[in-house]
Design an enzyme around this catalytic site. Structure first.
Site, PDB file in Angstrom:
ATOM      1  N   LYS A 277       0.855  -1.182   0.000  1.00  0.00           N
ATOM      2  CA  LYS A 277       0.000   0.000   0.000  1.00  0.00           C
ATOM      3  C   LYS A 277       0.891   1.232   0.000  1.00  0.00           C
ATOM      4  O   LYS A 277       1.954   1.236   0.638  1.00  0.00           O
ATOM      5  CB  LYS A 277      -0.889  -0.026   1.245  1.00  0.00           C
ATOM      6  CG  LYS A 277      -1.946   1.072   1.310  1.00  0.00           C
ATOM      7  CD  LYS A 277      -2.839   0.885   2.548  1.00  0.00           C
ATOM      8  CE  LYS A 277      -3.951   1.925   2.620  1.00  0.00           C
ATOM      9  NZ  LYS A 277      -4.825   1.704   3.798  1.00  0.00           N
TER      10      LYS A 277
ATOM     11  N   SER B 241      -9.742   1.565   2.985  1.00  0.00           N
ATOM     12  CA  SER B 241      -8.886   2.398   2.155  1.00  0.00           C
ATOM     13  C   SER B 241      -7.830   1.609   1.375  1.00  0.00           C
ATOM     14  O   SER B 241      -7.261   2.134   0.417  1.00  0.00           O
ATOM     15  CB  SER B 241      -8.162   3.429   3.032  1.00  0.00           C
ATOM     16  OG  SER B 241      -7.277   2.791   3.929  1.00  0.00           O
TER      17      SER B 241
ATOM     18  N   SER C 178      -9.791  -0.929   7.073  1.00  0.00           N
ATOM     19  CA  SER C 178      -9.230  -0.669   5.745  1.00  0.00           C
ATOM     20  C   SER C 178      -8.492  -1.826   5.086  1.00  0.00           C
ATOM     21  O   SER C 178      -8.180  -1.747   3.903  1.00  0.00           O
ATOM     22  CB  SER C 178      -8.281   0.529   5.817  1.00  0.00           C
ATOM     23  OG  SER C 178      -9.026   1.712   5.847  1.00  0.00           O
TER      24      SER C 178
END
Lengths: 484, 95, 473
Positions: A84, A159, A183
């Site tokens: 990420k 997210s 997330s």
């Protein structure tokens, strides 16, 4: 355990442990695996990656060279993966999907990035996400929304939408995401893969760009439970650079996979199965419970009475900490700086206003409001007291149950743009995941069948502090039962 | 709790954000809803409940007083929007 | 005339003398090229985390114990937020409602009057970076960023600048003796802010101002005097004091408003989630208490009351902990306190000054010093010969006994030899002898001088005196 596929099939479809076995048996090289992934990444239309690592093939060749010399570092050596884009990677830009950090190249690596690199993993690149990890759709990205590989008209969740989509689309053998309020788990659920948020402190946060420091936790997103165990074993453990990281020894996560459902005490908190949960999702979770019960688990209904306050507590705590953590983006040391300004004050204000997107600004304002004079006790302090009560609720039920089973998200993936205009409705979508962060507990989302539109449903297991092994046991048992 | 445009203005000033008038009124609206939702915490009986400030019950995590080499200055300055050979540069600060 | 009372409180910042910074391994060393004592942690890069230096906690507790504080068994760090380019994280990691030390005091003497100054609290925090102002731009250097500080907050117990000065001196001494700070004002290691208000006798306290940028004791004294007078003028003229933050301009000798109350910062304090709380056991606190040195005020008291030294000596001896320790060790090795004191204040201070050495560079051990004094006391060498021996000891690592022997500096106490020299001097100086016999008793000192000269300083002066008198009478 899933049956092992081999290099005869499309390399992209292998799990990490299958790819690892192929590497070990000399049937495939890391360069081949990496090339296959890079090809797929370049063809992907889902806006999953923000940055591709141009040195990936070089790293893969180094892994192959180690293998040739008999210096294999472990099961993940040579496995291509991605991170990420809020996980700092030395020399490779780390943007947090924000205009603010669009060109930021860290001179250091996050501990998790270093540990994976030490384990021999090949870094494919950096994954799209909601800006500064704020959001649950991965639409709040300076680089554009991530599309769900299962249906490109729909959101991938967030997210860590890029992290989940990459695994679902077979663009990486596994990825890491970060989970502040769901997330990792929620996008994993929406993309039909597994995602785990370990106990707060189990994995170092050093080098992970902070959103809400007391809630953030890194987690693996994988194709199955065995991969999750492998990755967890590689990244978990005490880090001298993170004071909140836990020194407790790591259990044998791979062995935990073999535990089976028999005798597993599973509680289903009724507050997670009520109104607001779509009937299809509820039915899928109930079906999974039934399968596990058939395998010998004991399933009962239980209660976490203060669940309804978790969402409020979560938004107050996370926004307050976010407004603190995001103060440093002022155009002085790194990142975006506005082009025209008359003085320092204007430079800082314009930089922040232009550099941050709407959702980030909204949270900063909310955090500033709740921390400002006269409101601290009513909001931040009260939220932390609520936190104590929520933890107490969990402590009580874990006297009786090994794991709790809930939906991960009340609904399946919704169309892109649909909820974008209504922040509060979006916030409510986090209802199943946030209390775990508020309480610092470990939880994972596992695939739990498809809804009538063919969209993935996720089921969440929650365990007591440091209960990652029992989560893996439950997840492996759920896999074995087959999806509903 | 009513969130007025003036409140948003004040908060934005504290948070060092510059907002347009339309942004301001939209945010006043949204914040009022979100704060209303945070106000739910008011229902909880928190009398005598200790706040949880840290998610793990760990204390005295300290490091020894040992030197580590500092970073190469070029690395520290490499991301600066404006710099000279040794420092970050900002518009003149008036003290 | 003096219808106003002045009320003053201080906030003193002292940089701690640790090797590394408070949250990272960068050096705390003063100076160095800009931004060369910097890493991602102290320059606030995204994602990095602080790791608290154990010595910082220990030093703060040491200072707290030396300042008679209670040590908080549970303490934690908080974030104090404000935007300023010298603060890279946009918050200073400090302590808010759970500081390490609470409620202490320092006893001072100002204008001959004893006074107790209360300490409200002491907490740890990080220093900020440095802004270098140039034409049209400001340069930012983070070398000092993250250097550990303690902030010592006093009660509003001061009434005048003399008390402020005495307190700062006493505090400086204590911080030096406990070795928590080097207190170098010129390097900004010790700085203070002044809170001051005045009110008419019998009326409630007035509005206070806060004054910053006091970088020397003399600046603090001048600033307090200036501000008290300024407020007096304003109130006497029927004006009002506003709650401003002022900046002292030492060169100009006045202050000006930095910030008025309306734009006072909101700091949004909240518990620092990245640093785990500190839980200090009684055992830990006791262990630190046991390593505390005897403090200078107590030493002075002991030197005067137990050793019979004049207060003047006691004050000079305690200016440096090293000298005071040297004095105590020499006395412990058997020397007479007053003789040690004389030699320290005389020859040793002179020689250190001549060489430009700090006291810590003194090349003489307490043992050798005691040995030298015992040679003098036994009459083996004279006092003045002792001074010469000390000078040699500054340059040569030899024991005083060896030096005396090698150089034949031993005092001659052989009565026969001295009597012979005395006879010769009497014979050679009939005029002086006549003066003496004629009643000018003091003339004998001239004869003693002649004998000492003849013996090249080695004759025992009291024997010379005695034998001369004998021969002349």
């Amino acid at each position: 355990m899933s049956q092992h596929r081999t290099a005869g099939e499309d390399l992209a479809l292998l799990t990490a442990h299958e790819a690892s076995r192929c590497l070990a048996e000399g049937k495939v090289s890391s360069v081949q695996l990496t090339q296959r992934m890079l090809d797929r990444i370049s063809q992907s239309q889902n806006n999953v990656f923000i940055t591709v690592n141009l040195k990936a093939l070089e790293e893969a060749a180094a892994a192959d060279a180690r293998r040739a010399k008999g210096e294999v570092r472990g099961p993940l050596d040579g496995i291509p993966m991605a991170l990420k884009d809020n996980i700092s990677t030395q020399g490779l830009r780390t943007t947090c999907a924000s205009r603010m950090l669009a060109d930021f190249v860290p001179p250091y690596s996050a501990t998790v990035a270093r540990r994976l690199s030490d384990a021999g993993c090949v870094l494919l690149g950096k994954l799209n996400m909601d800006e500064f990890a704020m959001g649950s759709t991965s639409e709040n990205s300076y680089f554009g929304a991530v599309k769900n590989p299962k249906d490109p008209q729909r959101v991938a969740g967030g997210s860590s939408g890029g992290s989940a989509a990459a695994v679902a689309e077979n663009l990486a053998y596994f990825t890491l995401g970060s989970d502040t309020g769901g997330s990792v788990r929620q996008p994993a659920a929406m993309c039909g893969v597994m995602g785990m948020k370990p106990t707060y402190g189990r994995i170092s946060r050093y080098g992970v760009v902070a959103f809400a420091s007391s809630l953030d936790q890194i987690g693996p997103i994988t194709k199955d439970a065995e991969d999750c165990a492998l990755v967890l074993a590689a990244i978990a453990g005490k880090d001298p650079y993170d004071g909140s990281s836990l020194a407790n020894p790591l259990p044998d996560y791979l062995a935990a996979l073999e535990g089976g459902a028999k005798g597993l005490r599973i509680g289903i908190p009724k507050e997670y199965m009520g109104e607001g949960i779509s009937p299809e999702v509820r039915a899928a979770v109930e079906a999974m419970a039934k399968t596990l019960e058939d395998q010998g688990a004991v399933v009962e209904s239980c209660s976490l009475p203060r669940t309804e306050y978790a969402l409020s507590a979560y938004y107050v705590i996370s926004s307050a900490e976010a407004c603190s953590n995001l103060g440093r983006y002022d155009g002085v040391k790194y990142g975006y700086r506005t082009k025209e300004y008359k003085n320092l004050a204007e430079m800082i204000e314009k930089t922040r206003s232009e550099g941050f997107g709407d959702e980030v600004k909204r949270r900063i304002l909310l955090g500033t409001y709740t921390l400002s004079a006269g409101y601290f006790d009513a909001y931040y302090k009260r939220a932390q007291q609520a936190r104590t009560l929520i933890m107490e609720d969990f402590r009580k039920v874990f006297h009786q149950y090994d794991v709790l089973l809930t939906p991960t998200s009340p609904v399946t993936a919704w169309p892109l743009g649909q909820k974008h205009a209504n922040p509060l409705e979006l916030y409510a979508m986090d209802v199943c995941t946030v209390s775990v962060n508020v309480a610092g507990l470990p939880a994972c989302s596992v695939p739990c069948g498809l809804d009538s539109q063919g969209l993935p449903i996720g089921a969440q297991f929650i365990a007591n502090t440091l209960g990652e092994a029992v989560l893996l046991r439950a997840a492996a048992a759920a896999e074995k039962g087959g999806s509903v | 709790m009513t969130i007025t445009i003036e409140t948003v203005q004040h908060i934005a000033h504290l948070a060092k954000l510059q907002l347009s008038d339309t942004e301001m009124s939209r945010l006043a609206d949204e914040m009022e809803k979100i704060v209303g939702f945070a106000d739910k915490l008011g229902e909880l009986d928190i009398e005598g409940v200790k706040p949880t400030t840290h998610a793990v019950a760990v204390h005295n995590v300290l490091r020894d007083d040992e030197l580590k080499p500092s970073y190469d200055r070029g690395k520290i300055l490499q991301n600066a929007p404006e710099r000279d050979a040794a420092c970050f540069l900002v518009p003149k600060v008036v003290e | 005339m003096d219808e106003f009372k002045t009320v003053i409180g201080l906030e003193v910042h002292a940089e701690l003398d640790t090797k590394s910074k408070i949250y990272c391994g960068c050096t705390t060393e003063f100076g160095g090229e800009e931004n060369t004592h910097v890493c991602p942690i102290c320059s606030g890069m995204p994602g990095v985390l602080p790791m608290l230096n154990r010595k910082v906690v220990e030093y703060c507790v040491r200072a707290g114990l030396a300042l008679n504080c209670a040590i908080n068994p549970y303490s934690r760090q908080d974030r104090k937020h404000y935007f300023y380019p010298d603060l890279p994280k946009a918050f200073q990691t400090s302590q808010f409602d759970q500081p390490l030390c609470l409620k202490g005091y320092v006893d001072i003497v100002a204008d001959g009057q004893p006074k107790r100054i209360g300490i409200t609290r002491i907490h740890i925090e990080e220093d900020a970076g440095k802004l270098i102002h140039e034409v049209g731009q400001t340069r930012v250097d983070y070398n000092r960023c993250g250097v550990p500080l303690i902030e010592i907050v006093t009660e509003p117990d001061f009434e005048n600048s003399a008390q402020v000065h005495a307190f700062l001196e006493a505090l400086r001494e204590i911080l030096l003796y406990t070795e928590v700070s080097n207190c170098k004002m010129e390097e900004g290691s010790l700085r203070c802010d002044v809170n001051l208000s005045i009110h008419r006798v019998g009326e409630p306290f007035g509005t206070r101002t806060e004054m910053k940028n006091l970088n020397s004791f003399s600046a603090a004294v001048a600033a307090v005097q200036y501000e008290a007078q300024r407020q007096r003028r304003v109130l006497s003229a029927g004006g009002k004091i506003t709650q401003d933050t002022l900046r002292w301009d030492d060169a100009a000798g006045n202050n000006y408003v930095m910030r008025s109350k309306e734009d006072a910062d909101e700091y949004f304090y909240f518990p620092e989630p990245d640093i785990m709380p500190m839980v200090l056991s009684d055992g830990y606190i006791d262990r630190i208490r046991q390593t505390l040195p005897e403090l200078p005020a107590h030493r002075r008291e002991r030197y005067v009351s137990q050793m019979g030294l004049p207060l003047y000596d006691a004050q000079l001896l305690t200016v440096s902990k090293f000298i005071s320790d040297f004095f105590d060790q020499t006395v412990a090795a058997g020397a007479q306190p007053k003789s040690v004191s004389n030699f320290i204040m005389g020859d040793i201070m002179r020689l250190l000054n001549e060489r430009g050495w700090a006291a810590e560079k003194l090349p003489i051990s307490a043992q050798s010093m005691a040995e030298l004094l015992s040679l003098i006391e036994k009459g083996a060498i004279s006092n003045s010969m002792g001074s010469k021996v000390i000078e040699i000891m500054f340059d040569e690592a030899k024991s005083p006994t060896d030096i005396v022997q090698e150089r034949g500096m031993a005092q001659v106490s052989d009565a026969g030899a001295i009597r012979e020299m005395c006879r010769q001097v009497i014979a050679e100086n009939p005029k002086i002898v006549d003066d003496y016999k004629g009643g000018k008793v003091k003339a004998i000192t001239a004869l003693v001088g002649q004998v000492m000269k003849m013996s090249r300083g080695k004759a025992n002066p009291s024997m010379v005196n005695q034998l001369l008198e004998e021969l002349l009478n």
